[in-house]
Design an enzyme around this catalytic site. Structure first.
Site, PDB file in Angstrom:
ATOM      1  CB  ILE A  90     -25.492   8.201 -36.543  1.00 46.41           C
ATOM      2  CG1 ILE A  90     -24.388   9.015 -35.856  1.00 46.41           C
ATOM      3  CG2 ILE A  90     -26.850   8.554 -35.929  1.00 46.41           C
ATOM      4  CD1 ILE A  90     -24.476  10.514 -36.130  1.00 46.41           C
TER       5      ILE A  90
ATOM      6  CB  ALA B 291     -19.323   8.566 -25.822  1.00 43.17           C
TER       7      ALA B 291
ATOM      8  CG  ASN C 220     -13.334   0.668 -29.098  1.00 43.67           C
ATOM      9  OD1 ASN C 220     -12.212   0.546 -29.584  1.00 43.67           O
ATOM     10  ND2 ASN C 220     -14.321  -0.138 -29.386  1.00 43.67           N
TER      11      ASN C 220
ATOM     12  CE  LYS D  33     -10.516  -2.734 -34.885  1.00 40.92           C
ATOM     13  NZ  LYS D  33     -10.467  -4.180 -34.603  1.00 40.92           N
TER      14      LYS D  33
ATOM     15  N   GLY E 178     -16.172  13.062 -25.769  1.00 39.16           N
ATOM     16  CA  GLY E 178     -16.854  12.956 -27.061  1.00 39.16           C
ATOM     17  C   GLY E 178     -15.929  13.267 -28.222  1.00 39.16           C
TER      18      GLY E 178
ATOM     19  CD  GLU F 246     -20.223  17.197 -33.359  1.00 41.45           C
ATOM     20  OE1 GLU F 246     -20.386  17.782 -34.435  1.00 41.45           O
ATOM     21  OE2 GLU F 246     -21.093  16.465 -32.849  1.00 41.45           O
TER      22      GLU F 246
END
Lengths: 184, 748, 339
Positions: free
Chosen positions: B474, B518, B640, B642, B711, B714
């Site tokens: 998303i 993830a 990652n 980035k 994760g 949030e």
């Protein structure tokens, strides 16, 4: 991105029938879209945005609000950034439109702004991105923004709900710098 | 699972998004952008009353309008499932889900009451403007303050949402005895998700009763299951394909009503139908609820907590008991022997609220961390020191150990980077020109979860890998991180790996949410790749005179399209040769990742953060600028840096919106949200966002998920609003407990 | 959007004639507000009269008296970035740049900016009553959600505000609106162009049926040195004003010579109070003097449940803006720090 072949008949010399026969009051206009002249027949109430997305299958230009409140539909109209949702196509007979699909070269080479957006991760979901990029390309062309607060103000017409703003500003700064600052 | 040798090439390194090119060229297609030769367009008509009955719908003018094909209302709705449970979905709260066009009852303002289907979008919109609906309105209540007296503890708990723990000790008694007390009531406004892509469904009528559905959602399987259940269709007849989602933030977890309407119309008209919601209609379904909280903290003069009482009342609809975790965070973050946490609901004549980015957490921690800040002032203890003083090394709510918790490091690293030691704690003590400067901080926490998820890996003899999972990207970067994991498993370039997502024909995934994707999909992809590696290795050893003969799997590396002995890279077999030896041209494996039941019994997993904010406040004019943010995050392994940074930055921007701008304004006389557009519902724009710095604190955690990931979707928002409110207090001496903190409240 | 016919007008006379002939027809130029309202079914024109190709309405040129005439079709960007406007009327330039976005300013016309309609939530939502949209149905903003509504000059029938930023400057600059209609041309002093709601909130302006705005004329006095536009809003860009102040002063040493200021976001029209301006004339520039003027402006202000804060905010904004103007330190529209 190639147009939908099913709709390719909208190009060429003859005024094309646009969509089903629900709008008898169409008006013939000519628009140059991404460098390609097109003769079109549009209903008076067809916005430039709906023309692009619904009739020409140029869906790179996004509809985020349809009311000029988000900037997702930003395209270049005769070189100026505008909200395609608040333009009636019929009023722009003779104009030239550049959408995100028209920014990259014919060989597929990306526009420097597109490259910079990828490099700086200046998007997440990607939905506001074509509008951001068209807006940013115009911003560089306008030559009014150098400092970050000027970029931020002059990019505030493009909402990014993912919150990529710092990266968007960084991408634009990179392009401005490579343009030697793009003075007025 | 054994570690994959040589697997650190892409994972852990900053990588540009693999879907970047598609997104910057306009090539990425979202749900309203798929087309079909016979496509018809639906436009929704919404109710103007909040409660009552539809006494009549005049569709004659609409039906007579050019291009209009049909008008669907409750009076002519095709037969759909009768029982409300058929409308349940994977993440539905307890209750009876809303059923569009079901009957003449109106249960909230903005409820869809008709769908006009026409040959073009414009004809449908025109037709919709001609539909006349009359109502017999009944008295409604949308004001949470009027229903506080009738608040209740939900009798049925929502699956996956931890209810508040049982009280520990005697919180009220300990509060009464505490030498230092702080207490306050906190309001959080209604918010709407407003992803940039409005909800949309394009149903392609494929003939033979088969539907290809492009629907904006965060879980194609959830959408498929809903459609199948509601319309009595076989799952084989409903394929949902959503490769790109223009922002979700929770709004796509449950099927929204355009999915129902588009499928209904397509089945009835036996042709393809698209229904796109307008921006205004995006305010007629899910939202973050209106919440009132009270927090009472009792402490010793040195700041040691003696009592925590945190209570919340949250609005929900008349038909479902929506629940999110609002108050538990206080009991998880701090050590205290006397804790009382409760959550209640109040029924309102609104649509059911739903999960919106970190549901419950930024709301609850706005209250809790504001109260902690207040306690810091009441005791004269530095806010960080206060939090360290009450630090806990185990989850006292659950009575379990944390799988890992580097929050202490977050405080240290974040404070150092921010320059917290330079802070004069005295309110109103820092000023530049006309502006008061405030420095505030708060803690953040979010559950680190892993969900059962499957993935498939297919390696072909040309050295190309495809990994696939039904989950969604998303905007979080799932395509990219799964590509990195797949590439590393075989030592490939990322360009040699294709990741496929968002298709019901792909292996199982739950909805994309809760920051669990993830960890879950990442592990599943790794397991699938692992299985393919084993097969490939076996084939590589089969060839006569194989250079890998006698080697063990853990002694070889996969790199550059070959399998080589790690200690002697000259001994290798190429992927092509290995396949040839096995007599295959592709190898495929599908694996399922499950969270460790044992670890779940022993440990709870949380992502943590310490967030530091500088605000500048023009007190006289009530104008607040957030000029600097430093967020130190402990989230396990960062796949990652980035895209991970972008996730956190985005969350912080959401926190700025929540703290200062976002509020859907209900007119209680009409029972209707009034600022239902992006001009008057303010989400942050570029001018609102200045320097944001994100620091990932090292955190090694092998229990939270096999790949060590916690994760990030949030955590960025969680503590931000509290830190901003605390910074405003530091700047002005005003403790504002009502979000958003708009000009009027700073003046007031 | 309803069905309508489309006419591309050839000259002003034709446009005015066609507009006069059909009360349900609407003149369209930039379209940024009209198309917006048409999609909400708030505006349902029988006919659109496109004036964008009319000759001569785009020019920005000096007038005989040394002022500046701005053609009604000049875009907001063209005006704000015009060298003469930037040089001589920086207040106007700044005010335009404080509003909307580059995209909208590129499309929006000068005439259309004058004619844009209120952002009142209820006006915009045909699912609710509204006296401005449907006379006689009531005003739910009174007693409803009224955070963005008027505190000055409102009526029991309507508490809507005029949303323009540019018009606040034009009020302070005492512009004249040139219009053309069946009865010929006339000039309307800016203060008389917009109306208060009274018992006819459906009428925003004093334009007569069929009259078309052709230009806005700025007088020679331009407040080139001492001016500011201070806009207070719910986010730092792309938001309508809660309260805004455009101020221009001609300083006479350290005393105030001629002073004009107007407020946005507080009334059905840009709000000017010549009595308050007179209080300042000839006085030293001081916070006390500014506060007295502010007090005078807001003497009749009436607040509702959510907008009462605007009264105090306006008071403070006037003082701050007059101070900025007197000091010759106009508010930047990019650096959000308020001087």
């Amino acid at each position: 991105m190639p147009d939908n072949p099913a709709r390719a008949a909208t190009g060429g010399p003859a005024p094309a029938r646009l969509g089903p026969a629900t709008s008898p009051q169409t008006v013939a206009i000519e628009l140059t879209i991404n460098g390609r002249p097109r003769r079109l027949a549009v209903a008076p109430w067809t916005t430039l945005l709906d023309l692009l997305r619904e009739e020409l299958d140029l869906t790179g230009t996004k509809k985020g609000c349809d009311h000029g409140q988000c900037g997702s539909c930003t395209v270049l109209l005769d070189g100026q950034r505008i909200n395609a949702c608040l333009v009636l196509a019929v009023m722009k007979d003779g104009s030239a439109v550049t959408t995100v699909e028209g920014l990259s070269g014919p060989d597929g080479a990306l526009h420097p702004m597109q490259e910079a957006f990828i490099e700086h991760d200046a998007f997440q979901c990607g939905y506001c991105t074509p509008g951001q990029i068209c807006s940013a390309v115009a911003l560089v062309e306008e030559g009014r923004a150098r400092a970050p607060d000027e970029i931020r103000e002059l990019m505030s017409g493009n909402i990014c709900r993912c919150g990529a703003y710092p990266n968007i500003v960084a991408a634009i700064q990179q392009v401005l710098a490579s343009n030697g600052g793009a003075g007025r | 699972m054994p570690p994959i040798p040589n697997a650190e090439t892409h994972v852990g390194s900053p990588r540009s998004r693999v879907d970047g090119r598609a997104k910057v060229t306009g090539g990425a297609r979202y749900s309203a952008e798929f087309t079909a030769p016979d496509l018809a367009h639906g436009y929704v008509v919404n109710s103007t009353v909040a409660k009552g009955r539809i006494t009549g719908i005049d569709t004659a003018a609409a039906l007579a309008a050019p291009g209009v094909l049909a008008v669907f209302t409750h009076e002519n709705r095709p037969r759909t499932a009768w029982f409300s449970y058929k409308y349940q979905d994977e993440v539905a709260p307890p209750g009876t889900p809303f059923r569009p066009l079901y009957d003449d009852k109106v249960v909230y303002s903005g409820q869809p009451v008709a769908l006009v289907v026409a040959e073009s979008f414009d004809a449908a919109r025109h037709g919709a403007s001609l539909v006349r609906v009359s109502y017999q309105a009944e008295a409604h209540e949308t004001d949470l303050t009027s229903r506080m007296g009738e608040a209740y503890e939900p009798p049925k708990k929502r699956s996956g949402i931890s209810p508040p723990p049982k009280p520990r000790g005697d919180a009220p008694g300990a509060y009464a005895d505490s030498p230092v007390k702080v207490s306050g009531g906190y309001w959080a406004a209604y918010e709407h998700h407003n992803p940039m892509e409005p909800h949309a469904t394009t149903v392609v009528w494929e003939g033979g009763g088969k539907l290809l559905v492009h629907d904006k959602n965060q879980g194609v399987l959830n959408a498929q299951s809903y459609v199948s259940s509601v319309f009595g269709l076989g799952k084989d007849d409903v394929r949902v394909v959503t490769p790109f989602v223009g922002g979700g933030f929770g709004s796509g977890l449950r099927p929204q009503y355009q999915l129902f309407l588009a499928v209904m119309a397509a089945l009835e008209l036996r042709r393809s139908v698209r229904v796109v919601l307008t921006r205004d209609q995006m305010f007629t379904h899910v939202y973050r609820p209106n919440t009132f909280q009270t927090v009472k903290l009792g402490a010793n003069p040195d700041g040691t907590l003696r009592s925590i009482q945190h209570h919340s009342v949250t609005g929900t609809s008349q038909f479902e008991d929506y629940q999110e975790v609002v108050v538990n965070w206080t009991g998880t973050l701090y050590h205290c022997d006397n804790v009382e946490l409760t959550q209640k609901l109040a029924k309102l004549d609104t649509y059911t609220p739903g999960d919106m980015r970190a549901p419950g957490a930024p709301t609850g921690l706005f209250a809790a961390e504001s109260a902690m800040d207040e306690l810091a002032y009441a005791t004269g203890v530095d806010p960080i020191e206060l939090r360290l003083k009450n630090y806990t090394e185990h989850d006292e709510n659950e009575g379990k150990q944390f799988s890992s918790k580097e929050l202490r490091a977050c405080y240290e690293v974040g404070a150092e980077r921010f320059g917290w030691s330079e802070r004069n704690p005295e309110p109103r003590s820092m000023r530049e020109g006309r502006e008061l400067i405030g420095w505030g901080m708060a803690s953040g926490a979010w559950e680190a979860q892993m969900m059962k998820t499957s993935a498939r890996a297919v390696l072909t003899a040309d050295g190309k890998l495809e990994v696939a999972c039904a989950t969604a990207d998303i905007g979080t970067g799932t395509y990219t991180i799964l590509t990195q994991i797949g590439a590393d498993a075989f030592g490939l370039r990322m360009e040699d790996v294709t990741t496929r997502l968002g298709d019901t024909t792909l292996p199982y995934s739950p909805v994309e949410g809760g920051s669990w994707t993830a960890a879950s999909a990442g592990t599943a992809v790794q397991l699938a790749c692992e299985a393919v590696r084993e097969k490939l290795f076996k084939h590589a050893q089969k060839a006569s005179g194989s250079p890998l003969a006698g080697a063990k799997l853990d002694a070889v590396s996969f790199a550059g399209g070959r399998i080589e002995v790690t200690a002697d890279p000259d001994r290798f077999v190429t992927i092509a040769d290995a396949m040839r030896a096995g007599g295959v041209d592709r190898l495929e494996a599908e694996e399922t990742a499950n969270p460790s039941k044992i670890d779940q019994l022993r440990y709870t997993g949380y992502t943590h953060s310490a967030i530091f904010v500088e605000v500048r406040v023009d007190e006289e004019l009530g104008v607040v600028r957030v000029t600097r943010v430093v967020d130190a995050v402990a989230a396990g392994k960062i796949l990652n840096p980035k895209t991970a940074r972008s996730q956190v930055v985005g969350g912080i921007v959401w926190g700025i919106g929540m703290a200062l701008e976002e509020e859907t304004l209900p007119d209680h006389n009409l029972g209707r949200f009034m600022n239902h557009n992006l001009a008057e519902y303010h989400v942050p724009v570029a001018a609102d966002v200045q320097g944001i710095e994100v620091i990932f604190v090292d955190e090694h955690d092998t229990k939270v998920s096999p790949i060590g990931v916690k994760g990030l979707g949030e955590i960025g928002i969680v503590g931000t609003a509290a830190a901003i409110a605390n910074a405003i207090y530091h700047a002005t001496g005003k403790r504002i407990r009502d979000m958003p903190i708009t000009i009027d409240k700073v003046l007031g | 959007m309803n069905r309508f016919s489309y006419l591309r007008a050839g000259d002003v006379a034709e446009a005015a004639r066609e507009a006069a002939a059909d009360p349900a027809a609407r003149v369209i130029a930039g379209g940024t507000n009209l198309i917006d309202l048409m999609k909400y079914d708030v505006e349902r024109p029988s006919r659109l009269i496109d004036i964008t190709r009319l000759p001569g309405l785009r020019a920005i040129e000096e007038t005989a008296d040394g002022g500046l005439s701005i053609g009604a079709l000049a875009s907001n960007t063209e005006v704000a970035r015009h060298p003469e406007v930037e040089r001589r009327y920086p207040l106007l330039s700044s005010t335009i740049l404080a509003g909307a976005t580059p995209q909208l300013r590129n499309a929006a016309s000068t005439g259309g900016n004058l004619l844009q309609r209120t952002r009142c939530y209820y006006f915009y939502d045909p699912g609710t009553p509204c006296n401005k949209r449907e006379p006689g149905t009531g005003c739910p903003a009174i007693g409803g959600v009224n955070r963005i509504h008027a505190v000055l000059g409102a009526s029991e029938h309507c508490i809507a505000t005029h949303p323009s930023d540019m018009c606040v400057a034009l009020a302070a600059l005492e512009a004249v609106v040139r219009v053309s209609g069946a009865d010929g041309e006339r000039g309307i002093p800016f203060a008389d162009f917009h109306r208060l709601p009274g018992d006819a909130p459906e009428r925003d302006t004093n334009l007569r049926q069929g009259e078309i705005v052709t230009a806005v004329e700025l007088p020679p006095n331009s407040f080139g040195q001492h001016h500011t536009y201070l806009k207070l809003r719910d986010r730092h860009s792309y938001a309508f004003a809660l309260v805004s102040v455009a101020a221009g002063i001609e300083m006479d040493g350290d005393r105030i010579g001629r002073v004009r200021f107007a407020l946005g976001g507080v009334a059905h029209k840009p709000w000017r109070d010549p009595e308050a301006e007179a209080l300042l004339q000839g006085r030293p520039a001081s916070a006390e003097g500014f506060a007295a003027a502010a007090e005078h402006v807001l003497r009749g202000a009436i607040g509702h449940k959510h907008n009462a804060f605007k009264i105090e905010l306006a008071r403070r904004a006037i003082v701050r803006a007059l101070g900025q103007a007197a000091a010759g330190t106009p508010q930047s529209q990019t650096d959000k720090r308020i001087q």
